[in-house]
Write an enzyme that holds these catalytic residues in place. Sequence first.
Site, PDB file in Angstrom:
ATOM      1  N   ASP A  72      -2.507  10.396  -2.240  1.00 48.14           N
ATOM      2  CA  ASP A  72      -2.815   9.314  -3.182  1.00 48.14           C
ATOM      3  C   ASP A  72      -3.118   9.870  -4.561  1.00 48.14           C
ATOM      4  O   ASP A  72      -2.902   9.199  -5.572  1.00 48.14           O
ATOM      5  CB  ASP A  72      -3.962   8.458  -2.652  1.00 48.14           C
ATOM      6  CG  ASP A  72      -3.477   7.619  -1.490  1.00 48.14           C
ATOM      7  OD1 ASP A  72      -3.425   8.127  -0.363  1.00 48.14           O
ATOM      8  OD2 ASP A  72      -3.075   6.456  -1.725  1.00 48.14           O
ATOM      9  N   GLN A 117      -1.932   2.079  10.060  1.00 45.53           N
ATOM     10  CA  GLN A 117      -0.623   2.230   9.393  1.00 45.53           C
ATOM     11  C   GLN A 117       0.347   3.056  10.229  1.00 45.53           C
ATOM     12  O   GLN A 117       1.557   2.865  10.150  1.00 45.53           O
ATOM     13  CB  GLN A 117      -0.795   2.897   8.021  1.00 45.53           C
ATOM     14  CG  GLN A 117      -1.470   2.034   6.974  1.00 45.53           C
ATOM     15  CD  GLN A 117      -2.968   2.313   6.902  1.00 45.53           C
ATOM     16  OE1 GLN A 117      -3.570   2.751   7.882  1.00 45.53           O
ATOM     17  NE2 GLN A 117      -3.569   2.049   5.769  1.00 45.53           N
ATOM     18  N   ARG A 164      -6.977  -0.720  -7.734  1.00 46.27           N
ATOM     19  CA  ARG A 164      -7.480   0.220  -6.723  1.00 46.27           C
ATOM     20  C   ARG A 164      -7.729   1.552  -7.415  1.00 46.27           C
ATOM     21  O   ARG A 164      -6.949   1.952  -8.277  1.00 46.27           O
ATOM     22  CB  ARG A 164      -6.499   0.368  -5.541  1.00 46.27           C
ATOM     23  CG  ARG A 164      -6.447  -0.912  -4.666  1.00 46.27           C
ATOM     24  CD  ARG A 164      -5.683  -0.676  -3.378  1.00 46.27           C
ATOM     25  NE  ARG A 164      -6.419   0.176  -2.448  1.00 46.27           N
ATOM     26  CZ  ARG A 164      -5.879   0.666  -1.317  1.00 46.27           C
ATOM     27  NH1 ARG A 164      -4.624   0.399  -1.003  1.00 46.27           N
ATOM     28  NH2 ARG A 164      -6.605   1.415  -0.520  1.00 46.27           N
ATOM     29  N   ASN A 205      -6.130  11.737   0.188  1.00 49.84           N
ATOM     30  CA  ASN A 205      -5.160  11.001   0.993  1.00 49.84           C
ATOM     31  C   ASN A 205      -5.952  10.179   2.012  1.00 49.84           C
ATOM     32  O   ASN A 205      -7.175  10.273   2.109  1.00 49.84           O
ATOM     33  CB  ASN A 205      -4.189  11.979   1.679  1.00 49.84           C
ATOM     34  CG  ASN A 205      -2.993  11.270   2.298  1.00 49.84           C
ATOM     35  OD1 ASN A 205      -2.385  10.410   1.660  1.00 49.84           O
ATOM     36  ND2 ASN A 205      -2.670  11.576   3.530  1.00 49.84           N
ATOM     37  N   LYS A 206      -5.240   9.372   2.769  1.00 55.18           N
ATOM     38  CA  LYS A 206      -5.836   8.452   3.749  1.00 55.18           C
ATOM     39  C   LYS A 206      -6.933   9.123   4.579  1.00 55.18           C
ATOM     40  O   LYS A 206      -6.772  10.255   5.023  1.00 55.18           O
ATOM     41  CB  LYS A 206      -4.720   7.946   4.664  1.00 55.18           C
ATOM     42  CG  LYS A 206      -5.132   6.956   5.736  1.00 55.18           C
ATOM     43  CD  LYS A 206      -5.860   5.751   5.194  1.00 55.18           C
ATOM     44  CE  LYS A 206      -5.117   5.065   4.077  1.00 55.18           C
ATOM     45  NZ  LYS A 206      -5.965   4.149   3.286  1.00 55.18           N
ATOM     46  N   ARG A 259       0.874  -1.179   0.000  1.00 50.68           N
ATOM     47  CA  ARG A 259       0.000   0.000   0.000  1.00 50.68           C
ATOM     48  C   ARG A 259       0.903   1.218   0.000  1.00 50.68           C
ATOM     49  O   ARG A 259       2.118   1.110   0.153  1.00 50.68           O
ATOM     50  CB  ARG A 259      -1.014   0.001   1.157  1.00 50.68           C
ATOM     51  CG  ARG A 259      -0.665  -0.721   2.408  1.00 50.68           C
ATOM     52  CD  ARG A 259       0.489  -0.143   3.155  1.00 50.68           C
ATOM     53  NE  ARG A 259       0.318   1.287   3.371  1.00 50.68           N
ATOM     54  CZ  ARG A 259       1.284   2.135   3.618  1.00 50.68           C
ATOM     55  NH1 ARG A 259       2.555   1.710   3.660  1.00 50.68           N
ATOM     56  NH2 ARG A 259       1.065   3.416   3.808  1.00 50.68           N
ATOM     57  N   ALA A 283       0.705   5.051  -2.261  1.00 51.83           N
ATOM     58  CA  ALA A 283       0.546   5.308  -3.693  1.00 51.83           C
ATOM     59  C   ALA A 283       1.827   5.059  -4.488  1.00 51.83           C
ATOM     60  O   ALA A 283       1.792   4.337  -5.507  1.00 51.83           O
ATOM     61  CB  ALA A 283       0.039   6.743  -3.893  1.00 51.83           C
TER      62      ALA A 283
END
Lengths: 355, 355
Positions: B246, B205, B101, B256-257, B58, B60
């Site tokens: 991302d 994460q 994804r 992003n996350k 994982r 990007a």
Amino acid sequence: MINLKTAENIPYDRVRAVQWEDDRLSLIDQRLLPSQTVTVAFEHLPECIRAIRDMVVRGAPAIGITAAYAVVLAARDRHRADPAGWRRALLPDLEQLAAARPTAVNLRWAVDRMRHIVESATDADPVARLLAEARHIHAADIAANHRMGGLGMALIEPGSGVLTHCNTGALATGGYGTALGVVRAGVAAGRIGQVFADETRPWLQGARLTAWELVQEGIAVTLIVDGAAAQLMRQGRVRWVIVGADRIAANGDTANKIGTYGLAVSARYHGVKFMVVAPRSSIDMAVASGADIPIESRDPAEVLSYAGTRTAADGAHAWNPAFDVTPAELIDAIVTEAGVVRAPTTTAMHALMGL
Amino acid sequence: MINLKTAENIPYDRVRAVQWEDDRLSLIDQRLLPSQTVTVAFEHLPECIRAIRDMVVRGAPAIGITAAYAVVLAARDRHRADPAGWRRALLPDLEQLAAARPTAVNLRWAVDRMRHIVESATDADPVARLLAEARHIHAADIAANHRMGGLGMALIEPGSGVLTHCNTGALATGGYGTALGVVRAGVAAGRIGQVFADETRPWLQGARLTAWELVQEGIAVTLIVDGAAAQLMRQGRVRWVIVGADRIAANGDTANKIGTYGLAVSARYHGVKFMVVAPRSSIDMAVASGADIPIESRDPAEVLSYAGTRTAADGAHAWNPAFDVTPAELIDAIVTEAGVVRAPTTTAMHALMGL
């Protein structure tokens, strides 16, 4: 401590986090929910203090009610040991109990209420009078919650989505709940169309307790990770954030479960309303502002692990404040059993408290 | 898939999330960190697609590099099966891979880069040319990260506390990291005095990967639950929030996350600066704004469980967007290998991309 019973799927109307039965205090061990529903009985004070500190029971009102019953247990032991000198022996017990956790003011409030009875009770049978007072505190809390449910619900536009944090339901109170009481009342009245709940790390009270209570009630609940709340608001899916309180200062600043303050900042940014729901026993007029509310720091292991399993890399540190403070200027309404304070100020809080 | 090796305590300078060795692609299975460091080898495309989708790999940039090597594997299989018709057979493979994804644009960027080679390569030995291109993408990513580390670090006032989110380190990239590269460079230069990391639910994460990388590096890291970030900012303990991306739209809006957007809202409220660190391969000039970035929704079970154990009550639902979008107006600086864009706009992003 005696394990009284293990029962799966207790329906909501029977959920009582705190109960007096068979001359003992019984608590649901909330650390084990939702996978196990275990009720534990307590007969002596030291175990009660440990249960409060270790979060067998949590939620400011529930902690207060637990403390009231714990005073009954402590008085019974002291009176049995020394029917003439029980009162003097009991006073240090009360101090120890009041110090079990620092942030929720309901704990000290309940101990102070019980101390008044200790001071005025005769040596003949103080336990009966203390038990009556504890039962009264408990019943009054449930009544207050139903009243707040109605008052808070009335603020919500029909069909609204709402977001709640932590657990403020039957498990956190004498019964019914504070913020979750408003959710129950609002869903019943059709004012709330969708309920979102933060999972509420590190203890996951939202995922473990709030979801459990709402499922029992037949109310659909959608969990989100705490980090998703801002995105939920950006999408316009909630009109109100509804939370409880561990202590409200004289100016309306509110200490509540860590994560609450970030929700309030995000709510203001998105034009989402922010409601605090708490009984007057959570209001501490002796504290001028949130800066003076003591914030409990808990064990870093709560962040570094889950359910006893280490999740973080060895060597990592953690900062684990159990609460944060939301300033009054970010709060649209404080709902109590005595009425609603909109845009709280010290003057308005004094009026609410009849001061 | 073949388990190549299990090694505890791989030092950072040997951490490579993605590697080409022994004519195979090898990935660290990041779902198992930090308790186990397992490297898995891949020889065929379908397993690579599954590994991307299931988050064996994982981040990007790391996904992009993985995809580049996966194209090499796919081309090798197609060429072995049909040395004349390999190209036509490969094109649908590339589409399938690019769709593994949806949010990280580096995936499609890398596949497009490789497609150009596919189109121009001869039938004699396309694999060697494709492998050279994949290796170049990988090496260029590491070089870009070191460059961004220096550029980003220079923005930070000496002795600052910083907060990062998710994992953007060696594990999320070809090596060194994007936002975490800035952290490494900033700590080395004495500009960063304290590093805080969100644990980053639901995949943790921060707790599992970022803490692990920083511990390997000898950099002290303090984890917080995601809900504690606003309180940390209120206390003045961080001057910069530093995150990866991302996908960055043409106007600077950044996907992003999940949790990133809430940090940006809170940072702005507290006067904390907000930095996005990403290579130009994360910038998608074909997308005008964040509203057009597809956001992946993942399995609700990721929210309803914690580290593989069901935590939420049965019957609870969950909303699980893997990413959110931070609007450009909340971003103080976008740091790329080609330079820094302060207060990003479409015009400034065009200039950065040489358009």
